[in-house]
Motif scaffolding. Sequence first.
Motif, short mmCIF file in Angstrom:
data_model
loop_
_atom_site.label_atom_id
_atom_site.label_comp_id
_atom_site.label_asym_id
_atom_site.label_seq_id
_atom_site.Cartn_x
_atom_site.Cartn_y
_atom_site.Cartn_z
N SER A 89 1.95 -6.81 -6.46
CA SER A 89 2.89 -7.58 -7.05
C SER A 89 1.66 -8.29 -6.14
CB SER A 89 4.25 -8.05 -6.35
OG SER A 89 4.08 -7.73 -5.10
N ASP A 112 -4.91 -10.29 3.64
CA ASP A 112 -4.15 -8.53 4.01
C ASP A 112 -4.28 -8.37 5.33
OD1 ASP A 112 -2.58 -6.31 1.63
OD2 ASP A 112 -2.82 -6.01 4.10
N ASN A 113 -3.62 -8.13 6.04
CA ASN A 113 -3.42 -7.34 7.54
C ASN A 113 -4.38 -5.93 6.85
OD1 ASN A 113 -1.44 -6.15 7.01
ND2 ASN A 113 -0.18 -6.48 8.90
N GLY A 115 2.95 8.19 -5.93
CA GLY A 115 3.82 9.30 -7.37
C GLY A 115 2.54 10.25 -6.40
N ASN A 130 3.10 6.95 -10.76
CA ASN A 130 4.03 6.87 -11.36
C ASN A 130 4.05 4.83 -11.47
OD1 ASN A 130 7.65 6.77 -11.73
ND2 ASN A 130 6.60 6.50 -13.54
N THR A 175 5.69 -4.19 7.50
CA THR A 175 5.69 -5.40 7.91
C THR A 175 6.53 -6.43 7.81
OG1 THR A 175 4.17 -7.45 7.70
CG2 THR A 175 3.22 -5.63 8.81
N PHE A 188 6.94 -9.37 7.83
CA PHE A 188 6.85 -10.57 7.89
C PHE A 188 7.06 -11.54 6.91
CE2 PHE A 188 3.77 -13.70 5.90
CZ PHE A 188 3.29 -14.51 6.97
N GLU A 208 11.02 5.23 -0.01
CA GLU A 208 10.26 4.74 -0.30
C GLU A 208 10.29 3.51 -1.26
OE1 GLU A 208 9.27 6.78 -4.05
OE2 GLU A 208 8.91 8.46 -3.99
N GLU A 245 8.23 -6.09 -3.64
CA GLU A 245 9.51 -5.87 -3.16
C GLU A 245 9.77 -6.23 -1.52
OE1 GLU A 245 8.57 -1.82 -2.28
OE2 GLU A 245 10.29 -2.30 0.01
N GLY A 295 8.76 4.98 -11.49
CA GLY A 295 8.15 3.65 -12.01
C GLY A 295 8.41 2.48 -11.91
N PHE A 334 6.80 -0.20 -9.59
CA PHE A 334 5.87 -0.87 -9.98
C PHE A 334 5.68 -1.71 -10.98
CE2 PHE A 334 3.46 2.93 -7.70
CZ PHE A 334 3.07 1.67 -6.63
P1 FAD Z 1 3.22 -3.67 -0.99
O1 FAD Z 1 2.38 -2.66 -2.34
O2 FAD Z 1 3.55 -2.68 0.06
O3 FAD Z 1 2.35 -4.19 -0.81
C1 FAD Z 1 2.39 -5.51 0.28
C2 FAD Z 1 1.28 -5.63 0.90
O4 FAD Z 1 1.44 -6.46 2.25
C3 FAD Z 1 0.28 -4.84 1.66
O5 FAD Z 1 -1.44 -4.06 0.84
C4 FAD Z 1 0.69 -4.66 3.42
O6 FAD Z 1 -0.89 -4.40 3.96
C5 FAD Z 1 0.02 -6.55 3.36
N1 FAD Z 1 1.28 -6.97 4.70
C6 FAD Z 1 2.22 -6.10 4.83
N2 FAD Z 1 2.83 -7.00 5.84
C7 FAD Z 1 1.99 -8.39 5.91
C8 FAD Z 1 1.20 -9.14 6.96
N3 FAD Z 1 2.14 -9.45 7.98
N4 FAD Z 1 0.07 -9.63 6.49
C9 FAD Z 1 -0.53 -9.38 5.63
N5 FAD Z 1 -0.77 -8.50 4.80
C10 FAD Z 1 0.58 -7.96 5.23
N6 FAD Z 1 7.14 2.57 -7.00
C11 FAD Z 1 6.74 3.45 -8.19
O7 FAD Z 1 7.30 2.87 -9.33
N7 FAD Z 1 6.45 4.66 -8.67
C12 FAD Z 1 5.47 5.57 -7.81
O8 FAD Z 1 5.18 6.77 -7.72
C13 FAD Z 1 6.33 4.71 -6.15
N8 FAD Z 1 5.83 5.92 -5.75
C14 FAD Z 1 5.68 5.53 -4.15
C15 FAD Z 1 5.69 6.68 -2.93
C16 FAD Z 1 5.61 5.99 -1.83
C17 FAD Z 1 5.20 6.89 -1.35
C18 FAD Z 1 5.88 5.22 -1.16
C19 FAD Z 1 6.22 4.05 -0.20
C20 FAD Z 1 6.55 4.27 -2.65
C21 FAD Z 1 6.52 4.65 -4.11
N9 FAD Z 1 6.66 3.30 -4.57
C22 FAD Z 1 6.92 3.49 -6.17
C23 FAD Z 1 7.20 2.13 -4.35
C24 FAD Z 1 5.92 1.19 -4.64
O9 FAD Z 1 5.12 1.32 -3.57
C25 FAD Z 1 6.90 -0.49 -4.19
O10 FAD Z 1 7.72 -1.04 -5.33
C26 FAD Z 1 5.25 -1.36 -4.39
O11 FAD Z 1 4.57 -1.43 -3.70
C27 FAD Z 1 5.93 -2.77 -4.07
O12 FAD Z 1 4.97 -3.04 -4.59
P2 FAD Z 1 4.74 -5.16 -3.32
O13 FAD Z 1 3.26 -5.46 -3.81
O14 FAD Z 1 5.62 -5.85 -2.82
O15 FAD Z 1 4.60 -4.77 -1.78
#
Ligand code: FAD
Length: 395
Positions: free
Chosen positions: A15, A34-35, A47, A52, A171, A173, A339, A368, A378, A381
Amino acid sequence: MMKQVDVVVIGAGASGLMCAAQAGYRGRQVLVLDNAKKPGRKILISGGGRCNFTNVQAGHQAYLCANPHFSKSALARFTAQDFIDLAERHGVNYHEKALGQLFCDESAKEIVDLLLTECDWAGVTLQTHTEILAVHKEEEGFRLETSQGEVRCASLVVATGGLSMPKLGATPFGYRLAEQFGLSVLPTRAGLVPFTLHQADKEAFADLAGVSLDVEVSAEDGTRFREAMLITHRGLSGPAMLQISSFWLPGQALRINVLPGRDIPATLQEWVKAYPAQELKTVLGRELPKRFVEKLMELGLLVNQPLRQYNAPELAAVAELLGRWTVRPNGTEGYRTAEVTLGGVDTDELSSKTMESRKVPGLYFVGEVVDVTGWLGGYNFQWAWASGWVAGQFC
Ligand code: FAD
């Protein structure tokens, strides 16, 4: 020297990178912090390494949220087709698996590359290895103390994801920051996660580890999914179990139909007529993994005898077991293998049009960390893309 930018995005995941690119294209000067060592680590392992990346059926009904309507606006403004178009523009080849799920043909890395290319084209600066030590609200925006110095910004976007997979740097956070600014955070728990069984059940089914069968599983709230169930040496996994885990609460039972899509009592009657001399084990073994059928008999859950010997109550008991096998899990594997994280920043605190906090102008939450959690397939994402894209138009 204090850095000054228009927008800081905390979190270089799905995101955060989507949001940063959009804000950059609007001419905003954007810094992503990012940390972790690398951006998009969860995308890389998603995926099974093929990401996915969306689901063509993504709509608000596929998301859990205290306000079931909240996700409608973002999902309508940045749709699965919008992400497919983006993927095609970047030459990502993909295929549809079951149920509208789109996966990369090659590698999840293509999705990270796509996002980093978009950020590059939009003039976004990405800074990894950066701890956020404190965030202060100032008259004109925010001041962040980080392990790499101080930075001021007019808009702050929190995209730090949920608690699942702490090994990948997850985290709390985002939740803590929301609380710091007086926003309510709904209780969190692991979702899309395998179940563990009580010791006796675990031992009883241990030698079936690796056996998979098509089931329809129901939670106590009536939610049901028809997909594959996998028996593991720890408990129950596979898409059916991951899906239902998001609707299960500790202490509750699961009802598992191992012959989904059939009228089981009528099917048993047909079998009695067609194969009166055959044992139940033989007939069921043609429909279900033989080891699974034998286990049900070994545990005394099913009695094995020629079909003509079953009386009506006995047949009803067989139908009940096959259609509503009751399993009461001990728990789940928790955030270690989940996940996603259910719960999070209360959507009542945010504008569904912009993802901006109602209480703190200039503060946005996307992905998330927000109390919006998709089904398996999917959808998570797609929420990350849509919420990030929407915030990127305003931050
Ligand atoms: P994230 O993509 O988790 O990104 C969060 C970022 O914040 C990370 O880079 C992290 O390092 C950073 N961060 C965290 N804390 C801090 C901090 N204190 N300071 C600085 N940076 C920080 N969803 C699907 O739709 N399809 C799939 O195939 C799928 N497969 C998955 C497989 C696995 C094993 C897992 C664990 C999840 C999967 N998901 C999948 C779920 C999907 O990965 C997440 O819902 C999605 O990545 C959420 O996006 P986001 O940007 O909110 O968080």
